[in-house]
Design an enzyme around this catalytic site. Sequence first.
Site, short mmCIF file in Angstrom:
data_model
loop_
_atom_site.label_atom_id
_atom_site.label_comp_id
_atom_site.label_asym_id
_atom_site.label_seq_id
_atom_site.Cartn_x
_atom_site.Cartn_y
_atom_site.Cartn_z
N CYS A 96 49.86 -3.41 99.24
CA CYS A 96 49.06 -3.36 98.01
C CYS A 96 47.75 -4.09 98.24
O CYS A 96 47.74 -5.17 98.84
CB CYS A 96 49.85 -4.02 96.88
SG CYS A 96 49.00 -4.02 95.30
N HIS A 138 54.37 3.22 92.59
CA HIS A 138 53.72 1.93 92.81
C HIS A 138 52.51 1.78 91.89
O HIS A 138 52.34 0.75 91.23
CB HIS A 138 53.32 1.84 94.29
CG HIS A 138 52.55 0.63 94.66
ND1 HIS A 138 53.02 -0.33 95.53
CD2 HIS A 138 51.31 0.20 94.29
CE1 HIS A 138 52.11 -1.29 95.66
NE2 HIS A 138 51.05 -0.99 94.92
N GLU A 139 51.67 2.82 91.82
CA GLU A 139 50.44 2.72 91.00
C GLU A 139 50.76 2.70 89.51
O GLU A 139 50.13 1.96 88.75
CB GLU A 139 49.48 3.88 91.32
CG GLU A 139 48.97 3.94 92.76
CD GLU A 139 48.47 2.61 93.31
OE1 GLU A 139 48.00 1.77 92.54
OE2 GLU A 139 48.57 2.42 94.53
ZN ZN Z 1 49.29 -1.94 94.43
#
Ligand code: ZN
Length: 164
Positions: A96, A138-139
């Site tokens: 990330c 994830h986003e």
């Molecule tokens: Zn991220």
Amino acid sequence: MAVLEVLQYPDPRLKQVSALVTAFDAELQFFLADLEVTMRAGPGSVGIAAPQVNRFLRIAIVDVSSKPNIPQHGCLRLINPEIVQRTGEVKGREGCMSVPDYTGSVIRAQTVRVRAQDVSGQWHEYDCQGYEARALQHEIDHLDGLLFLDRVVSPRHDLFRRNR
Ligand SMILES: [Zn+2]
């Protein structure tokens, strides 16, 4: 266009829940362009979410087209995305832009159906699998104030310091 500053863990703003986008205007288009440039400035980045650049709106970009030979939709610019269906579970490694020092192994759905608006407010549905599905989950987590760190089951076994 400008590369925006990316908030870094443990900045408490990363825990903020983002609001729905209601204005599909020129400002949104400019912001999406800046967000994409910021994503592409990160080495190996395959996605970014608006709250990572201190804008608490439900906007994310996912583009896994740099990875060879995987099913994908190219660059997805997602406004107000929602996961409407998920199947399977698979563990995989994630990084990330907001957590530059670590990667982690996280369990995600294997396939997801995502419903989202485009820059002009039109709704679309995308069926995604594998790495693209992972990037999407994830986003979308970022929009709810969640980092992959929050989903790592065992920090001792599933968290890895990056060699920088
Ligand atoms: Zn991220």
